[in-house]
Motif scaffolding. Structure first.
Motif, PDB file in Angstrom:
ATOM      1  N   VAL A  63       0.868  -0.878   0.107  1.00 30.54           N
ATOM      2  CA  VAL A  63       0.294   0.239   0.094  1.00 30.54           C
ATOM      3  C   VAL A  63       0.810   1.104   0.200  1.00 30.54           C
ATOM      4  CG1 VAL A  63      -1.653   1.452   1.683  1.00 30.54           C
ATOM      5  CG2 VAL A  63      -1.082  -1.459   1.284  1.00 30.54           C
ATOM      6  N   PRO A  64       1.394   1.853  -1.424  1.00 25.88           N
ATOM      7  CA  PRO A  64       1.838   3.330  -1.252  1.00 25.88           C
ATOM      8  C   PRO A  64       1.080   4.314  -0.806  1.00 25.88           C
ATOM      9  CG  PRO A  64       1.021   2.534  -3.486  1.00 25.88           C
ATOM     10  CD  PRO A  64       0.996   1.403  -2.025  1.00 25.88           C
ATOM     11  N   GLY A  65       2.091   5.593  -0.484  1.00 26.42           N
ATOM     12  CA  GLY A  65       1.301   6.721  -0.300  1.00 26.42           C
ATOM     13  C   GLY A  65       2.066   7.559   1.119  1.00 26.42           C
ATOM     14  N   HIS A  66       3.076   8.854   0.304  1.00 24.50           N
ATOM     15  CA  HIS A  66       3.309   8.883   1.839  1.00 24.50           C
ATOM     16  C   HIS A  66       3.662  10.504   1.264  1.00 24.50           C
ATOM     17  CE1 HIS A  66       7.916   7.480  -0.805  1.00 24.50           C
ATOM     18  NE2 HIS A  66       7.284   9.093  -1.400  1.00 24.50           N
ATOM     19  N   GLU A  67       2.278  10.801   0.993  1.00 24.80           N
ATOM     20  CA  GLU A  67       2.262  12.448   1.191  1.00 24.80           C
ATOM     21  C   GLU A  67       0.628  13.133   1.451  1.00 24.80           C
ATOM     22  OE1 GLU A  67       5.486  13.878  -2.999  1.00 24.80           O
ATOM     23  OE2 GLU A  67       2.851  13.730  -3.126  1.00 24.80           O
ATOM     24  N   ILE A  68       1.351  12.992   2.615  1.00 27.10           N
ATOM     25  CA  ILE A  68      -0.570  12.470   3.162  1.00 27.10           C
ATOM     26  C   ILE A  68      -0.928  14.265   4.547  1.00 27.10           C
ATOM     27  CG2 ILE A  68      -1.487  11.475   5.133  1.00 27.10           C
ATOM     28  CD1 ILE A  68       0.562   9.285   4.576  1.00 27.10           C
ATOM     29  N   VAL A  69      -2.303  14.151   3.791  1.00 30.26           N
ATOM     30  CA  VAL A  69      -2.629  15.408   4.581  1.00 30.26           C
ATOM     31  C   VAL A  69      -4.189  14.778   5.452  1.00 30.26           C
ATOM     32  CG1 VAL A  69      -3.595  17.712   4.483  1.00 30.26           C
ATOM     33  CG2 VAL A  69      -0.972  17.283   3.946  1.00 30.26           C
ATOM     34  N   GLY A  70      -4.377  14.905   5.936  1.00 29.50           N
ATOM     35  CA  GLY A  70      -5.634  14.406   6.658  1.00 29.50           C
ATOM     36  C   GLY A  70      -6.366  15.326   7.549  1.00 29.50           C
ATOM     37  N   ARG A  71      -6.974  14.112   8.320  1.00 35.57           N
ATOM     38  CA  ARG A  71      -7.860  15.031   9.914  1.00 35.57           C
ATOM     39  C   ARG A  71      -7.792  15.001  11.605  1.00 35.57           C
ATOM     40  NH1 ARG A  71     -10.143  20.047  10.399  1.00 35.57           N
ATOM     41  NH2 ARG A  71     -10.640  20.616   7.841  1.00 35.57           N
ATOM     42  N   VAL A  72      -7.457  14.874  12.049  1.00 41.11           N
ATOM     43  CA  VAL A  72      -7.476  14.142  12.996  1.00 41.11           C
ATOM     44  C   VAL A  72      -8.153  14.107  13.814  1.00 41.11           C
ATOM     45  CG1 VAL A  72      -6.237  13.856  15.634  1.00 41.11           C
ATOM     46  CG2 VAL A  72      -5.161  15.416  13.824  1.00 41.11           C
ATOM     47  N   THR A  73      -8.647  12.042  14.124  1.00 43.09           N
ATOM     48  CA  THR A  73      -9.965  12.053  14.543  1.00 43.09           C
ATOM     49  C   THR A  73      -9.805  11.394  16.207  1.00 43.09           C
ATOM     50  OG1 THR A  73      -9.308  10.020  12.578  1.00 43.09           O
ATOM     51  CG2 THR A  73     -10.879  11.431  12.631  1.00 43.09           C
ATOM     52  N   LYS A  74      -8.481  10.772  16.257  1.00 39.86           N
ATOM     53  CA  LYS A  74      -8.203  10.930  17.672  1.00 39.86           C
ATOM     54  C   LYS A  74      -7.036  10.642  18.117  1.00 39.86           C
ATOM     55  CE  LYS A  74     -10.898   5.921  18.564  1.00 39.86           C
ATOM     56  NZ  LYS A  74     -10.430   5.126  18.660  1.00 39.86           N
ATOM     57  N   VAL A  75      -6.316  10.555  19.357  1.00 39.72           N
ATOM     58  CA  VAL A  75      -5.151  10.925  20.200  1.00 39.72           C
ATOM     59  C   VAL A  75      -5.269  10.022  21.088  1.00 39.72           C
ATOM     60  CG1 VAL A  75      -4.916  13.355  18.742  1.00 39.72           C
ATOM     61  CG2 VAL A  75      -5.723  12.790  21.230  1.00 39.72           C
ATOM     62  N   GLY A  76      -3.873   9.812  21.437  1.00 43.40           N
ATOM     63  CA  GLY A  76      -3.298   9.009  22.323  1.00 43.40           C
ATOM     64  C   GLY A  76      -3.831   9.855  23.986  1.00 43.40           C
ATOM     65  N   SER A  77      -3.199   9.217  25.431  1.00 47.03           N
ATOM     66  CA  SER A  77      -3.421  10.155  26.322  1.00 47.03           C
ATOM     67  C   SER A  77      -2.708  10.859  26.393  1.00 47.03           C
ATOM     68  CB  SER A  77      -3.272   8.828  27.772  1.00 47.03           C
ATOM     69  OG  SER A  77      -2.236   8.509  27.696  1.00 47.03           O
ATOM     70  N   ALA A  78      -0.806  10.895  25.731  1.00 48.53           N
ATOM     71  CA  ALA A  78       0.258  11.896  26.060  1.00 48.53           C
ATOM     72  C   ALA A  78       0.892  12.515  24.680  1.00 48.53           C
ATOM     73  CB  ALA A  78       1.085  10.177  26.303  1.00 48.53           C
ATOM     74  N   VAL A  79      -0.767  12.612  23.943  1.00 51.83           N
ATOM     75  CA  VAL A  79      -0.230  13.507  23.365  1.00 51.83           C
ATOM     76  C   VAL A  79      -0.966  14.679  23.287  1.00 51.83           C
ATOM     77  CG1 VAL A  79      -1.123  14.266  20.793  1.00 51.83           C
ATOM     78  CG2 VAL A  79      -1.063  11.689  21.249  1.00 51.83           C
ATOM     79  N   THR A  80       0.220  15.652  22.937  1.00 45.62           N
ATOM     80  CA  THR A  80      -0.153  16.837  22.976  1.00 45.62           C
ATOM     81  C   THR A  80      -0.027  18.294  22.113  1.00 45.62           C
ATOM     82  OG1 THR A  80       2.805  16.972  23.414  1.00 45.62           O
ATOM     83  CG2 THR A  80       1.840  16.820  25.699  1.00 45.62           C
ATOM     84  N   LYS A  81       0.184  17.562  21.030  1.00 40.18           N
ATOM     85  CA  LYS A  81       0.872  18.443  19.940  1.00 40.18           C
ATOM     86  C   LYS A  81      -0.954  18.428  18.875  1.00 40.18           C
ATOM     87  CE  LYS A  81       3.933  17.372  18.275  1.00 40.18           C
ATOM     88  NZ  LYS A  81       5.505  17.649  17.179  1.00 40.18           N
ATOM     89  N   TYR A  82      -1.562  17.634  19.287  1.00 41.85           N
ATOM     90  CA  TYR A  82      -2.741  17.662  18.515  1.00 41.85           C
ATOM     91  C   TYR A  82      -4.670  17.260  19.148  1.00 41.85           C
ATOM     92  CZ  TYR A  82       0.964  17.728  14.587  1.00 41.85           C
ATOM     93  OH  TYR A  82       2.052  18.006  14.215  1.00 41.85           O
ATOM     94  N   LYS A  83      -5.205  17.697  18.393  1.00 47.68           N
ATOM     95  CA  LYS A  83      -6.245  17.266  19.606  1.00 47.68           C
ATOM     96  C   LYS A  83      -7.259  16.776  17.829  1.00 47.68           C
ATOM     97  CE  LYS A  83      -8.544  22.169  19.757  1.00 47.68           C
ATOM     98  NZ  LYS A  83      -6.856  22.493  18.428  1.00 47.68           N
ATOM     99  N   PRO A  84      -8.660  16.145  18.092  1.00 51.28           N
ATOM    100  CA  PRO A  84      -9.162  15.745  17.205  1.00 51.28           C
ATOM    101  C   PRO A  84     -10.183  17.473  16.448  1.00 51.28           C
ATOM    102  CG  PRO A  84     -10.044  14.552  18.896  1.00 51.28           C
ATOM    103  CD  PRO A  84      -9.043  15.579  19.679  1.00 51.28           C
ATOM    104  N   GLY A  85      -9.912  16.964  15.118  1.00 53.24           N
ATOM    105  CA  GLY A  85     -10.179  18.089  14.097  1.00 53.24           C
ATOM    106  C   GLY A  85      -8.734  19.006  13.294  1.00 53.24           C
ATOM    107  N   ASP A  86      -8.255  19.123  13.875  1.00 48.38           N
ATOM    108  CA  ASP A  86      -6.916  19.178  13.560  1.00 48.38           C
ATOM    109  C   ASP A  86      -6.444  19.016  12.287  1.00 48.38           C
ATOM    110  OD1 ASP A  86      -6.731  20.799  15.684  1.00 48.38           O
ATOM    111  OD2 ASP A  86      -4.968  19.940  16.641  1.00 48.38           O
TER     112      ASP A  86
END
Ligand code: NAP
Ligand code: ZN
Length: 353
Positions: A63-86
């Motif tokens: 499954v190729p593809g390394h030019e990815i843009v998207g929207r955050v749907t979920k983050v782990g408990s230690a994630v600080t820089k992103y939140k769902p919707g970003d």
């Protein structure tokens, strides 16, 4: 684990087709992203067709593809820089060891334990190898997720994650700036980004193309001059004059023709990765103390710097947005250099499969 839709190749000779793949559930440090756009890099084609088998053999399904843009749907408990919707982006790297001298120098692309976004041993064990962005969803360690400037089109931003950083990094490394004469060889996905960056850095930019039909576009994209590389007389006019040449050609070609265009101490850097070795005539290097080198993508900090630079200067890739159902057709056009100047998949098209 959960399942998501993707396009994968079952062998070097099969077309890409619809599949379901596993993704890990986000761990503490992970960000789950709904993929909105994914660019098509010529490296995807090289790997889907196992053209780099001597260096990095392809493991199927791929499954190729390394030019990815998207929207955050979920983050782990230690994630600080992103939140769902970003908005969020992912390029060619999804992990490294964080402890080696390369990582300490923010050059994760040279880490001996780096993990590429696809066709690389998956240390989480979700699948034998990592699976890339031709997919509806991906889960990535937040340290390998990048911020997307809010003013840029998302489809035009996706290719920055490989074509952008792969050209930005060597242009910066080799000091391309005002007063330098710079050549860009091959007006494809990488090449057209190289033109935009070299121009934005203030250089005098010359495009070398095999496609006469791309001349006007090259000028519009920022070139000061365009040379048809198959015309020996046109090439000769530039002998011994370039400070730096960036070669973004995906196939075998005469590299000595470009080495001879370098000035004293000039450098020719390969970012293009043809599968067969190139025959270098060392006399071209010796006379003129010229150098010939290569460059892979870029580290995470520099990739963010490049994205921010693009935000400030309103730089994006020129994209032809396609539904995923046209991916095999796009590959055929890439082989024929018929790309203007990056195919970008609208991943909403995969949801309907
Ligand atoms: P692309 O969009 O297909 O562009 C390649 C361009 O090279 C073509 O549009 C064409 O431009 C020129 N070309 C093709 N065949 C040629 C030939 N036989 N002789 C001379 N010129 C030819 O490919 P891309 O996505 O930009 O990728 C280019 C290469 O860089 C690939 O090998 C890819 O794997 C590699 N890559 C390397 C890195 C890295 O980290 N170093 C990262 C990404 C990609 P004209 O029509 O203008 O001649
Ligand atoms: Zn790429």
């Amino acid at each position: 684990m959960y399942k998501t839709k993707a396009y994968s190749a079952a062998s070097a000779t099969s077309p890409l087709s619809s599949a379901t793949i596993p993704r890990r559930d986000p761990t503490d440090r992970d960000v789950q992203i709904e993929i909105l756009f994914c660019g098509i890099c010529h490296s995807d084609l090289h790997q889907v067709r196992n053209e780099w088998k001597e260096v990095m053999p392809t493991v199927y399904p791929c499954v190729p593809g390394h030019e990815i843009v998207g929207r955050v749907t979920k983050v782990g408990s230690a994630v600080t820089k992103y939140k769902p919707g970003d908005l969020a982006a992912v390029g060619c790297l999804v992990d490294s060891d964080h402890t080696c001298p390369q990582c300490e120098a923010a050059l994760e692309q040279f880490c001996p334990n780096m993990v590429l976004t696809y066709n690389w041993a998956d240390k989480h064990g979700t699948a034998p190898v990592t699976y890339g962005g031709y997919s509806n969803s991906i889960v990535v360690d937040e340290r390998f997720v990048l911020r997307v400037p809010s003013n840029l089109s998302l489809a035009g931003t996706a290719p920055l994650l490989c074509a952008g950083i792969t050209t930005y990094s060597p242009l910066r490394h080799w000091g391309v700036t005002k007063g330098k004469k710079v050549g860009i060889v091959g007006l494809g996905g990488l090449g057209h980004m190289g033109v935009k960056f070299a121009r934005a850095f203030g250089a005098h930019v010359v495009v070398f193309t095999t496609s006469p039909g791309k001349t006007e576009d090259a000028l519009r994209l920022g070139a000061h001059e365009v040379v048809l590389s198959r015309n020996a007389d046109e090439m000769k006019k530039h002998a011994g004059s370039f400070d730096f040449i960036l070669d973004a050609v995906a196939a075998d070609h005469d590299i000595n023709a470009y080495i001879n265009l370098l000035a004293r101490d000039g450098n020719l850097t390969m970012v293009g990765a043809p599968d067969k070795p190139l025959a270098v005539n060392v006399f071209g290097l010796i006379f003129g103390r010229r150098s010939f080198s290569g460059s892979p993508i870029g580290g995470l900090a520099e990739t963010q710097e490049m994205l921010d630079f693009c935000g400030q200067h309103n730089i994006t890739a020129d994209v032809e947005v396609i539904p995923i159902q046209k991916v095999n057709e796009a590959y055929e056009r890439l082989v024929k250099s018929d790309v203007k100047y990056r195919f970008c998949i609208d991943m909403a098209s995969l949801k309907s499969e």
